[in-house]
Design a protein around this motif. Structure first.
Motif, PDB file in Angstrom:
ATOM      1  N   GLY A 198      33.878  34.322  50.960  1.00 21.86           N
ATOM      2  CA  GLY A 198      35.259  34.089  51.374  1.00 21.86           C
ATOM      3  C   GLY A 198      36.016  33.149  50.464  1.00 21.86           C
ATOM      4  N   ARG A 199      35.308  32.268  49.762  1.00 25.46           N
ATOM      5  CA  ARG A 199      36.009  31.319  48.902  1.00 25.46           C
ATOM      6  C   ARG A 199      36.635  31.994  47.691  1.00 25.46           C
ATOM      7  NH1 ARG A 199      31.620  28.910  45.109  1.00 25.46           N
ATOM      8  NH2 ARG A 199      29.873  30.258  45.639  1.00 25.46           N
ATOM      9  N   PHE A 200      36.254  33.254  47.423  1.00 26.31           N
ATOM     10  CA  PHE A 200      36.883  34.018  46.345  1.00 26.31           C
ATOM     11  C   PHE A 200      37.931  34.971  46.910  1.00 26.31           C
ATOM     12  CE2 PHE A 200      33.800  32.289  43.642  1.00 26.31           C
ATOM     13  CZ  PHE A 200      32.549  32.440  44.210  1.00 26.31           C
TER      14      PHE A 200
ATOM     15  N   VAL B 162      23.327  46.290  28.925  1.00 23.73           N
ATOM     16  CA  VAL B 162      24.468  46.937  29.586  1.00 23.73           C
ATOM     17  C   VAL B 162      25.761  46.303  29.096  1.00 23.73           C
ATOM     18  CG1 VAL B 162      23.200  47.566  31.675  1.00 23.73           C
ATOM     19  CG2 VAL B 162      24.350  45.360  31.566  1.00 23.73           C
ATOM     20  N   ARG B 163      26.788  47.122  29.066  1.00 27.50           N
ATOM     21  CA  ARG B 163      28.114  46.585  28.720  1.00 27.50           C
ATOM     22  C   ARG B 163      28.682  46.016  30.025  1.00 27.50           C
ATOM     23  NH1 ARG B 163      29.338  51.373  26.121  1.00 27.50           N
ATOM     24  NH2 ARG B 163      28.550  50.996  24.030  1.00 27.50           N
ATOM     25  N   LEU B 164      28.651  44.703  30.131  1.00 22.63           N
ATOM     26  CA  LEU B 164      29.036  44.084  31.398  1.00 22.63           C
ATOM     27  C   LEU B 164      30.481  44.399  31.772  1.00 22.63           C
ATOM     28  CD1 LEU B 164      27.212  40.662  31.065  1.00 22.63           C
ATOM     29  CD2 LEU B 164      26.650  42.531  32.615  1.00 22.63           C
ATOM     30  N   ALA B 165      30.706  44.480  33.062  1.00 23.63           N
ATOM     31  CA  ALA B 165      32.008  44.902  33.575  1.00 23.63           C
ATOM     32  C   ALA B 165      33.124  43.968  33.135  1.00 23.63           C
ATOM     33  CB  ALA B 165      31.963  44.957  35.095  1.00 23.63           C
ATOM     34  N   GLU B 166      34.217  44.569  32.685  1.00 23.14           N
ATOM     35  CA  GLU B 166      35.416  43.756  32.419  1.00 23.14           C
ATOM     36  C   GLU B 166      36.287  43.807  33.676  1.00 23.14           C
ATOM     37  OE1 GLU B 166      34.782  46.633  30.955  1.00 23.14           O
ATOM     38  OE2 GLU B 166      36.567  47.894  30.908  1.00 23.14           O
TER      39      GLU B 166
ATOM     40  N   LEU C 250      27.240  39.498  43.384  1.00 26.40           N
ATOM     41  CA  LEU C 250      28.346  38.544  43.288  1.00 26.40           C
ATOM     42  C   LEU C 250      28.901  38.496  41.867  1.00 26.40           C
ATOM     43  CD1 LEU C 250      30.132  36.431  44.602  1.00 26.40           C
ATOM     44  CD2 LEU C 250      28.374  34.720  44.149  1.00 26.40           C
ATOM     45  N   ASP C 251      28.011  38.457  40.887  1.00 30.72           N
ATOM     46  CA  ASP C 251      28.441  38.448  39.483  1.00 30.72           C
ATOM     47  C   ASP C 251      29.292  39.673  39.191  1.00 30.72           C
ATOM     48  OD1 ASP C 251      27.395  39.737  36.595  1.00 30.72           O
ATOM     49  OD2 ASP C 251      27.946  37.623  36.477  1.00 30.72           O
ATOM     50  N   GLY C 252      28.885  40.832  39.705  1.00 34.19           N
ATOM     51  CA  GLY C 252      29.657  42.055  39.488  1.00 34.19           C
ATOM     52  C   GLY C 252      31.045  41.968  40.103  1.00 34.19           C
ATOM     53  N   LEU C 253      31.100  41.503  41.344  1.00 40.07           N
ATOM     54  CA  LEU C 253      32.398  41.402  42.017  1.00 40.07           C
ATOM     55  C   LEU C 253      33.312  40.419  41.292  1.00 40.07           C
ATOM     56  CD1 LEU C 253      31.201  41.277  45.753  1.00 40.07           C
ATOM     57  CD2 LEU C 253      32.316  43.192  44.601  1.00 40.07           C
ATOM     58  N   LEU C 254      32.744  39.291  40.855  1.00 39.23           N
ATOM     59  CA  LEU C 254      33.557  38.278  40.181  1.00 39.23           C
ATOM     60  C   LEU C 254      34.037  38.766  38.819  1.00 39.23           C
ATOM     61  CD1 LEU C 254      31.650  34.973  41.085  1.00 39.23           C
ATOM     62  CD2 LEU C 254      33.717  35.924  42.128  1.00 39.23           C
ATOM     63  N   ARG C 255      33.207  39.554  38.136  1.00 42.84           N
ATOM     64  CA  ARG C 255      33.638  40.135  36.854  1.00 42.84           C
ATOM     65  C   ARG C 255      34.812  41.070  37.065  1.00 42.84           C
ATOM     66  NH1 ARG C 255      30.456  39.076  32.614  1.00 42.84           N
ATOM     67  NH2 ARG C 255      28.662  37.924  33.393  1.00 42.84           N
ATOM     68  N   LEU C 256      34.719  41.864  38.131  1.00 43.12           N
ATOM     69  CA  LEU C 256      35.781  42.834  38.412  1.00 43.12           C
ATOM     70  C   LEU C 256      37.115  42.116  38.629  1.00 43.12           C
ATOM     71  CD1 LEU C 256      36.081  45.932  38.908  1.00 43.12           C
ATOM     72  CD2 LEU C 256      36.011  45.403  41.334  1.00 43.12           C
ATOM     73  N   LEU C 257      37.042  40.941  39.213  1.00 41.57           N
ATOM     74  CA  LEU C 257      38.259  40.183  39.493  1.00 41.57           C
ATOM     75  C   LEU C 257      38.582  39.178  38.405  1.00 41.57           C
ATOM     76  CD1 LEU C 257      37.831  39.551  43.324  1.00 41.57           C
ATOM     77  CD2 LEU C 257      39.045  41.399  42.166  1.00 41.57           C
ATOM     78  N   GLY C 258      37.862  39.250  37.307  1.00 39.07           N
ATOM     79  CA  GLY C 258      38.168  38.364  36.192  1.00 39.07           C
ATOM     80  C   GLY C 258      37.837  36.902  36.436  1.00 39.07           C
TER      81      GLY C 258
ATOM     82  N   GLU D 292      42.290  46.471  35.473  1.00 40.42           N
ATOM     83  CA  GLU D 292      43.486  46.448  34.626  1.00 40.42           C
ATOM     84  C   GLU D 292      44.580  45.605  35.306  1.00 40.42           C
ATOM     85  OE1 GLU D 292      46.260  48.536  35.635  1.00 40.42           O
ATOM     86  OE2 GLU D 292      45.351  50.146  36.781  1.00 40.42           O
ATOM     87  N   PRO D 293      45.518  45.093  34.521  1.00 35.58           N
ATOM     88  CA  PRO D 293      46.460  44.059  35.009  1.00 35.58           C
ATOM     89  C   PRO D 293      47.159  44.400  36.329  1.00 35.58           C
ATOM     90  CG  PRO D 293      46.705  44.307  32.656  1.00 35.58           C
ATOM     91  CD  PRO D 293      45.701  45.339  33.080  1.00 35.58           C
ATOM     92  N   ARG D 294      47.552  45.655  36.513  1.00 39.16           N
ATOM     93  CA  ARG D 294      48.277  45.981  37.746  1.00 39.16           C
ATOM     94  C   ARG D 294      47.386  45.776  38.976  1.00 39.16           C
ATOM     95  NH1 ARG D 294      49.770  50.789  41.129  1.00 39.16           N
ATOM     96  NH2 ARG D 294      47.837  51.694  40.349  1.00 39.16           N
ATOM     97  N   LEU D 295      46.163  46.283  38.910  1.00 34.95           N
ATOM     98  CA  LEU D 295      45.235  46.129  40.031  1.00 34.95           C
ATOM     99  C   LEU D 295      44.773  44.684  40.180  1.00 34.95           C
ATOM    100  CD1 LEU D 295      43.016  49.346  39.819  1.00 34.95           C
ATOM    101  CD2 LEU D 295      44.927  48.863  41.343  1.00 34.95           C
ATOM    102  N   LEU D 296      44.617  44.027  39.041  1.00 34.92           N
ATOM    103  CA  LEU D 296      44.213  42.621  39.089  1.00 34.92           C
ATOM    104  C   LEU D 296      45.294  41.793  39.777  1.00 34.92           C
ATOM    105  CD1 LEU D 296      41.728  41.101  38.180  1.00 34.92           C
ATOM    106  CD2 LEU D 296      42.917  40.495  36.079  1.00 34.92           C
ATOM    107  N   GLY D 297      46.537  42.140  39.523  1.00 33.60           N
ATOM    108  CA  GLY D 297      47.639  41.457  40.179  1.00 33.60           C
ATOM    109  C   GLY D 297      47.612  41.656  41.687  1.00 33.60           C
ATOM    110  N   LEU D 298      47.229  42.865  42.111  1.00 31.70           N
ATOM    111  CA  LEU D 298      47.190  43.161  43.547  1.00 31.70           C
ATOM    112  C   LEU D 298      45.960  42.572  44.227  1.00 31.70           C
ATOM    113  CD1 LEU D 298      48.249  46.921  43.523  1.00 31.70           C
ATOM    114  CD2 LEU D 298      49.529  45.048  44.563  1.00 31.70           C
ATOM    115  N   PHE D 299      44.782  42.706  43.572  1.00 34.01           N
ATOM    116  CA  PHE D 299      43.511  42.387  44.244  1.00 34.01           C
ATOM    117  C   PHE D 299      42.875  41.087  43.778  1.00 34.01           C
ATOM    118  CE2 PHE D 299      44.206  46.263  45.995  1.00 34.01           C
ATOM    119  CZ  PHE D 299      43.817  47.403  45.301  1.00 34.01           C
ATOM    120  N   GLY D 300      43.357  40.528  42.681  1.00 36.57           N
ATOM    121  CA  GLY D 300      42.668  39.392  42.063  1.00 36.57           C
ATOM    122  C   GLY D 300      42.510  38.193  42.982  1.00 36.57           C
ATOM    123  N   ARG D 301      43.510  37.998  43.854  1.00 36.32           N
ATOM    124  CA  ARG D 301      43.430  36.827  44.727  1.00 36.32           C
ATOM    125  C   ARG D 301      43.189  37.218  46.181  1.00 36.32           C
ATOM    126  NH1 ARG D 301      45.516  32.141  42.495  1.00 36.32           N
ATOM    127  NH2 ARG D 301      46.490  31.464  44.418  1.00 36.32           N
TER     128      ARG D 301
END
Lengths: 221, 274
Positions: B176-178, B130-134, B263-271, B137-146
């Motif tokens: 919660g720690r993420f 599988v092509r693992l999730a990247e 968890l791996d999927g969620l963490l990939r989504l958030l970089g 995109e930067p705008r959403l990562l800025g909003l949701f990353g933290r």
């Protein structure tokens, strides 16, 4: 450890089971049970030792024995209300024809009773699983099976962890399934929850809900 | 009070170091990412495809392979063709691998399975993994990353996916720690995490819940049912999963996917993991 899935996927198969155990795996399982039991004792006994917890549990969400009979409640919720109802004893099949499991019946019918019934069942289950693991019979893992009987009607009852689970299968003249229906214990017990909530504080809703611990999907999702 | 302290001492610190440390040990019988060696397929053998309960396995014949895969297709044209396995439909039941006479198909305990696109789950000629999730995109990562707040929608499945998502909130995993958190209403949420095949009974509720999430929003589909209907594929009482109804940003295949896979999927989504 048994089948690679926390939910037993791939384990129950027509004709037998999907995976076997050897002594090494049995030892690993027994070791895990020891660890789990130790943690369980510490965490769960804390419930009974903590007055604020007991104050919330005792007397909350009562389900009387008569109400449980009238509503057809099953499983630990029924036993917490004093009914001696357990398919493993009432309609035993398989191993349960030969093994006697003590029935955990508390009887006072509130949240505490349902919680304590579960605790007793955990202890009974730990002993039962250990006994069986130490006495695994020899035999074939899975036997070949042929086509289904035509024009058949089969009902099975098994004691799931919430109570009795009923499967009904009907086959047509060619031996194909024409109907297969599963009735989960949750289908029986939701009315028990509704009854237990009568006259209770709204803030006790989650507590009562979780004391029954039913499946939404098993009812009407 | 003393008993509480004793209990805390007995329990000790249980939160895993992952991803800062190695992931927890997985069961040896766990069925994760499959490995396909179509070269081992006996001519004309279709045992795996016939045994698959969700028709996740199909075969690309030589000619089609040639049209599709260019050079790779040409290489395949010689043998029985390429085996295609749609992990979005896969229940990871293992029947195919058990029946395969040549071990052309086998499951490994590889837990990393999450993808951003539906087609990235179709293993076959040209796509062995599988092509693992990247990350978003930067705008959403800025909003949701933290700070990612998700509303869980249980759309009529068996509850296994829900349970394996729920366990991530316990002290061992500690989601919660993420700064990933499940919230009580879609109006508090940044997105939905959907499980279950979307029964007719839950269709309206799901649509309303999605509409109630403020923009910008994301959708995560966890499990075979939510991705493509699971064992309820084609069933009149279900809608073949959320994949058919809503725009999905993250697909996490499995039945259910192991908590580590989720968890791996969620963490990939958030970089947080690459």
């Amino acid at each position: 450890m048994l089948c690679g899935s926390r939910f037993g996927r791939g384990m129950i198969r027509p004709g037998g089971v999907g995976f076997d155990v050897d002594t090494a795996r049995i030892d690993a399982l027994l070791h895990q049970l020891d660890l789990a039991e130790k943690d369980a004792h510490v965490a769960i006994n804390l419930l009974w030792d903590t007055p604020s917890v007991m104050a919330r549990f005792e007397g909350t969400g009562p389900l009387s024995r008569q109400a449980a009979i009238d509503l057809g409640i099953v499983g630990p919720a029924a036993r917490a209300s004093g009914l001696q109802r357990d398919i493993r004893q009432d309609q035993p099949c398989g191993l349960f024809r030969f093994v006697h499991l003590p029935m955990a019946v508390v009887g006072t019918g509130a949240v505490f009773a349902r919680a304590y019934t579960r605790w007793m069942e955990i202890l009974h289950s730990l002993r039962f699983v250990r006994e069986q693991l130490r006495a695994m019979p020899a035999g074939v893992r899975q036997v070949p099976y042929g086509p289904l009987a035509p024009a058949g009607f089969v009902v099975t009852l098994n004691e799931g962890w919430r109570g009795e689970v009923c499967h009904v299968a009907i086959t047509d003249e060619e031996g194909r399934f024409s109907r297969y229906k599963i009735v989960d214990a949750s289908f029986r017990n939701w009315s028990g929850l509704a009854y237990a909530l009568r006259g209770q504080q709204i803030s006790d809703f989650p507590l009562c809900n979780k004391s029954f611990n039913l499946s939404y999907c098993g009812f009407d999702l | 009070m003393l008993k509480i302290l004793q209990a805390r001492l007995q329990q000790g610190h249980r939160t895993m170091r992952y991803p800062a440390g190695p992931p927890p040990e997985l069961p040896d019988r766990l069925r994760g990412h499959p490995v396909i060696d179509a070269g081992k397929c006996p001519e004309g053998c279709r045992l795996c495809a016939e045994s698959c309960p969700t028709k996740a396995i199909s075969f690309v014949d030589g000619e089609l392979g040639g049209q599709l895969g260019g050079q790779l297709g040409g290489q395949l044209a010689g043998n029985s063709g390429g085996l295609r396995l749609d992990l979005g439909r896969c229940l990871f039941c293992g029947d195919c691998a058990a029946l395969c006479p040549t071990k052309a198909l086998a499951f490994t305990p590889e837990h990393r399975l999450a993808t951003r696109r539906r087609e990235d789950l179709s293993l076959g000629p040209g796509l062995p993994q599988v092509r693992l999730a990247e990350a978003l995109e930067p705008r959403l990562l800025g909003l949701f990353g933290r700070s990612l707040k998700l509303r869980q929608v249980s759309a009529g499945g068996c509850n296994a996916c829900e349970a394996d998502v729920n366990v991530l909130g316990t002290v061992g995993w500690d989601l919660g720690r993420f700064s990933i958190q499940f919230v009580a209403a879609p109006r508090h949420a940044d997105g939905l995490l959907i499980t279950g095949p979307v029964t007719q009974n839950m269709l309206l509720a799901l649509k309303k819940t999605f509409a109630a999430v403020p923009e910008p929003k994301i959708v995560i589909a966890v499990g075979a049912c939510a991705i493509a209907g699971g064992p309820y594929l084609g069933h009149a009482q279900a809608c073949d999963g959320a994949g058919a109804l809503l725009p999905v940003d993250l697909y996490i295949p499995g039945c259910p996917p192991h908590p580590l896979t989720i968890l791996d999927g969620l963490l990939r989504l958030l970089g947080r993991v690459t």
